[in-house]
Design an enzyme around this catalytic site. Structure first.
Site, mmCIF file in Angstrom:
data_model
loop_
_atom_site.group_PDB
_atom_site.id
_atom_site.type_symbol
_atom_site.label_atom_id
_atom_site.label_comp_id
_atom_site.label_asym_id
_atom_site.label_seq_id
_atom_site.Cartn_x
_atom_site.Cartn_y
_atom_site.Cartn_z
ATOM 1 N N ASP A 32 0.807 -1.211 0.000
ATOM 2 C CA ASP A 32 0.000 0.000 0.000
ATOM 3 C C ASP A 32 0.841 1.262 0.000
ATOM 4 O O ASP A 32 0.465 2.264 -0.626
ATOM 5 C CB ASP A 32 -0.929 -0.007 1.222
ATOM 6 N N HIS B 32 4.591 4.537 -2.904
ATOM 7 C CA HIS B 32 4.899 5.899 -2.466
ATOM 8 C C HIS B 32 6.362 6.084 -2.070
ATOM 9 O O HIS B 32 7.078 6.903 -2.642
ATOM 10 C CB HIS B 32 4.013 6.293 -1.278
ATOM 11 N N LYS C 128 0.416 2.165 10.558
ATOM 12 C CA LYS C 128 -0.865 2.677 11.016
ATOM 13 C C LYS C 128 -0.883 2.772 12.546
ATOM 14 O O LYS C 128 -0.182 2.042 13.240
ATOM 15 C CB LYS C 128 -1.996 1.751 10.564
#
Length: 493
Positions: A248, A253, A339
């Site tokens: 993810d 990124h 997270k």
């Protein structure tokens, strides 16, 4: 195939000039999803208010059965909640009057009809911009729907990450897309590259003679790219369970930011030259060794909605990677994201080598506070800082860490900043690939990731509100993580 951009267009954009864009029909797939509500609809509205959106009609499509009024109400709620600018009723009427909704249940024929109606309303030949705000597994079907609807010519397609989940799926996805679209029609989006701060890395490196001569293994000890998040997975349990933090965030990124930091000077500020230098970095990346990776999962993740019992999906990852070329040989790059961590931040920190010998006496403080750092804050506030040792005022020779700091809002151009998605939508309309990724680079990143994907280390639990599993200290030793900061950013007025 129609040529959608030319050299004069690219030169004008590089000089900060924007030629008027032709009329567009924007087809927004996944139009009721979280990304559309949080970023795409507010972004399109802001572009319209800023005068950067051409004469435009928006065709929104999703699986829900809605009419134009129903979708218009959804769009208004989204913009009321997430738009960065004030929404006046007259402005909203102008914007929403150009939005139509068509349910995906109507298939290619219904989509084609809606786009034809939008083109008729524009009263001019329009280009098409298809934004695929959908999961990767749905991309093949959507691309074929566009082909069946004859919406490929005069079209560009923006694809959301992740681009596959491993090397074979990435190759299948690229093959499916390239069967319908030419590569120069495809815009694989990474919103990190649309941020002013990320682009400022290029400006800082290549427009100044001060830092580029020391931007190498002889002067830099290590580099950190650190993107902790305080949010959890929310309602993304099913998606996140198949993806995890590495797929993810890192592949899509953090590796892209790494390329901006590590690339050689491009021959020109134009898409092909920049893409080639980024791809050279990716080709030089050594395969990721599982022993250089720490995977973590925050306590309570297994109870989240949509998460399978006993899931070993990582919500945190830290890794060490190396670039095997002349400039960066022996310089480790440390990447971390996760997270429900202690703070939310997005920084790139360059640690410079310390002097080989010190003339300062014991007790002076030199060397006790770590190396000098150049730090880029990639958050929307866009700041950078350079830390260094300096003398404390008073008798004797006592040293302390000082810093020079700059914040974007200190300039007269702060109000001109576009949010990342806004910039990238505008760039795609302009045909500018500079801040987008390409198939070659994506496939190479999955290739170097394959050893980790095949033999991932076990996930380690970490406390909500912490900085990750304790093992991250062993990963970076004898160095230390730049976050948390010992001294925070100065508050600029």
């Amino acid at each position: 195939m129609v040529t959608l951009t030319n050299e004069s267009d690219r030169t004008a954009r590089a000089n900060g000039n924007h030629a008027p864009l032709p009329p567009h029909v924007v087809v927004l797939f996944g139009a009721t999803g979280d990304l559309a509500r949080r970023k795409l609809l507010p972004g399109l509205f802001h572009l319209s208010e800023a005068g950067l959106l051409p004469d435009c009609r928006i065709v929104a499509t999703s699986l829900e059965e809605l009419d134009d009024d129903g979708y218009g109400a959804l769009a208004r709620r989204a913009c009321d909640e997430f738009a960065r600018c004030t929404i006046r009723d007259d402005s909203w009427r102008r914007f929403s009057g150009n939005i139509r909704y068509v349910s995906g249940s109507r298939g290619a024929a219904g989509l084609a009809e809606s786009v034809r109606d939008a083109e008729t309303a524009l009263k001019a030949e329009a280009r098409h911009l298809h934004y695929l705000s959908i999961p990767p597994h749905a991309a093949d079907a959507v691309v074929r729907t566009l082909a069946d609807a004859a919406l490929v010519d005069r079209a560009r397609v923006i694809m959301e990450k992740p681009f596959g989940t491993d090397l074979p799926s990435s190759r299948r996805l690229n093959a499916a897309v390239q069967e319908i679209f030419e590569e120069d029609q495809v815009f694989r989006i990474d919103h990190f590259l649309g941020k002013e701060a990320a682009q400022n890395i290029l400006a800082f490196r290549f427009a100044n003679g001060l830092f580029e001569p020391i931007w190498n293994r002889q002067h830099i000890d290590h580099i950190q790219i650190d993107v902790p998040e305080t949010l959890g997975i929310g309602s993304r349990g099913p998606f996140y369970g198949q993806t995890g933090a590495f797929r993810d965030m890192v592949v899509t990124h953090l590796f892209q930011i790494l390329a901006f930091v590590a690339m050689e000077p491009p021959t020109a500020l134009e898409p092909r030259a920049i893409s080639e230098e980024k791809n050279k970095v990716f080709r030089s990346l050594r395969p990721i060794k599982p022993s250089d990776v720490v995977r973590g999962q925050y306590e309570g993740y297994g109870w989240s909605e949509g998460v399978s019992s006993g899931s070993d999906t990582e919500t945190f990852i830290a890794l060490r990677c190396e670039i095997d070329n002349w400039r960066w040989a022996g310089v480790p790059f440390f990447l971390r994201t996760g997270k429900k961590m202690a703070e939310g931040a997005r920084i790139v920190s360059i640690a410079f080598r310390e002097p080989p010998k010190s003339m300062f006496p014991a007790g002076s403080g030199v060397g006790t506070l770590g190396p000098d750092h150049l730090t880029f804050d990639l958050a929307d506030s866009s700041k950078l800082s350079l830390s260094f040792y300096g003398k404390q005022p008073g008798p004797g020779m006592k040293l302390e860490k000082l810093s020079l700091q700059f914040a974007l809002h200190e300039t007269e151009h702060a109000e001109s900043v576009l949010e990342a998605y806004e910039r990238l939508i505008h760039d795609a309309m302009s045909g500018d690939h500079t801040l987008f990724t390409n198939a070659e680079g994506i496939e190479r990143l999955w290739e170097v990731s394959q050893p980790l994907l095949e033999e991932p280390p076990e996930v380690q639990l970490y406390r909500v509100g912490s900085w990750g599993p304790p093992a991250i200290q062993d990963l970076i030793a004898p160095r230390s993580w730049r976050l948390p900061f010992e001294r925070g950013w100065r508050q600029h007025r």
